[in-house]
Design a protein around this motif. Structure first.
Motif, PDB file in Angstrom:
ATOM      1  N   MET A  92       0.846  -1.185   0.000  1.00 41.81           N
ATOM      2  CA  MET A  92       0.000   0.000   0.000  1.00 41.81           C
ATOM      3  C   MET A  92       0.892   1.250   0.000  1.00 41.81           C
ATOM      4  O   MET A  92       2.111   1.144   0.186  1.00 41.81           O
ATOM      5  N   PRO A  93       0.324   2.430  -0.200  1.00 40.98           N
ATOM      6  CA  PRO A  93       1.147   3.632  -0.348  1.00 40.98           C
ATOM      7  C   PRO A  93       2.053   3.949   0.836  1.00 40.98           C
ATOM      8  O   PRO A  93       3.163   4.470   0.661  1.00 40.98           O
ATOM      9  N   THR A  94       1.571   3.648   2.061  1.00 40.95           N
ATOM     10  CA  THR A  94       2.325   3.972   3.269  1.00 40.95           C
ATOM     11  C   THR A  94       2.043   2.919   4.324  1.00 40.95           C
ATOM     12  O   THR A  94       1.095   2.138   4.200  1.00 40.95           O
ATOM     13  N   GLU A 106       2.385   1.279  -9.993  1.00 40.28           N
ATOM     14  CA  GLU A 106       1.048   0.918 -10.440  1.00 40.28           C
ATOM     15  C   GLU A 106       0.429  -0.160  -9.559  1.00 40.28           C
ATOM     16  O   GLU A 106      -0.770  -0.132  -9.282  1.00 40.28           O
ATOM     17  N   GLU A 107       1.231  -1.125  -9.111  1.00 45.09           N
ATOM     18  CA  GLU A 107       0.705  -2.182  -8.249  1.00 45.09           C
ATOM     19  C   GLU A 107       0.118  -1.603  -6.972  1.00 45.09           C
ATOM     20  O   GLU A 107      -0.957  -2.031  -6.512  1.00 45.09           O
ATOM     21  N   ASN A 128      -3.743  -1.739  -5.661  1.00 44.88           N
ATOM     22  CA  ASN A 128      -4.122  -2.299  -4.359  1.00 44.88           C
ATOM     23  C   ASN A 128      -4.960  -1.307  -3.563  1.00 44.88           C
ATOM     24  O   ASN A 128      -5.946  -1.688  -2.912  1.00 44.88           O
ATOM     25  N   ARG A 129      -4.557  -0.058  -3.591  1.00 41.86           N
ATOM     26  CA  ARG A 129      -5.309   0.986  -2.886  1.00 41.86           C
ATOM     27  C   ARG A 129      -6.726   1.096  -3.443  1.00 41.86           C
ATOM     28  O   ARG A 129      -7.695   1.172  -2.687  1.00 41.86           O
TER      29      ARG A 129
END
Length: 224
Positions: free
Chosen positions: A157-159, A177-178, A182-183
């Motif tokens: 995830m981003p963070t 992009e992955e 997912n987000r």
């Protein structure tokens, strides 16, 4: 000041409940006794807080490994109002054939904990203003992510959880992009199961019509 004092002594009738909920210092109706909570549940079983045990969990607020650097919960536990819990059960059932699952970071949060968090992060993008209360205080907000069932590993995830930067925002695009997929997957799944997102935290979702459930300030010890 006199009017504020008088207001604090008044009782507020919550929609759908014939009894009355006392107002706190901000004029908010907050259920602050286990007796009153049980009376509300008796009148409306959907108001019950379910002790969630059938999901992977990482309750960091029961440790010092959180943004406050203090222990906020007496023990690691997740509670959710029954409709929120049942919605997650439906999502769990949908995810299992895909080899995916859910990891929960937080659910119901006593109002007193929201007050402590606001003292440390007085920014309503990332912490709830006690003058308004939180979906967590209502037991209908949940912080979570997706995991691979086989390994228990979190999907990228981003963070990390509780990262209070723009990178945690849904609109942030400077990502692989992955990770963006997912987000979006998490948000799409949660919205399909009756939850709403907030734009500043990819992990935070709340059940639609949260105002149907009163704010609460009952500790985990009493719920247990």
């Amino acid at each position: 000041m006199k009017n504020i004092f008088i207001l604090s002594l008044l009782l507020f009738s919550f929609p759908g409940f014939s009894q009355q909920i006392p107002l706190n210092k901000y004029g908010l109706p907050v259920v602050n006794s286990i007796t009153l909570y049980k009376e509300i549940v008796q009148a409306d079983p959907s108001q019950a807080l379910v002790h969630v045990t059938d999901f992977a969990m990482d309750v960091r607020y029961a440790t010092k490994d959180n943004f406050t650097k203090t222990v906020l919960y007496p023990f690691p536990a997740v509670y959710l109002r029954r409709p929120a819990y049942e919605a997650l059960l439906n999502l769990k059932e949908y995810l299992e054939p895909l080899g995916l699952g859910i990891k929960i970071f937080d659910g119901y949060r006593p109002y007193r904990v929201t007050e402590k968090m606001w003292e440390i992060v007085p920014d309503d993008r990332y912490a709830a203003d006690p003058k308004k209360g939180s979906g967590h205080n209502r037991g209908v907000a949940v912080d979570l992510t997706l995991i691979y069932l086989k390994t228990g590993q979190e999907l990228p995830m981003p963070t990390p959880y509780d990262d209070f930067t723009e990178k945690a925002h849904f609109e942030y695009q400077d990502l692989d992009e992955e990770i963006k997929e997912n987000r979006l997957l998490l948000r799409t799944l949660m919205e399909a199961h009756g939850f709403m997102a907030i734009e500043t935290e990819w992990w935070h979702f709340y059940l639609k019509e949260p105002q149907k459930y009163p704010l609460m300030d009952i500790g985990f010890e009493e719920l247990k």
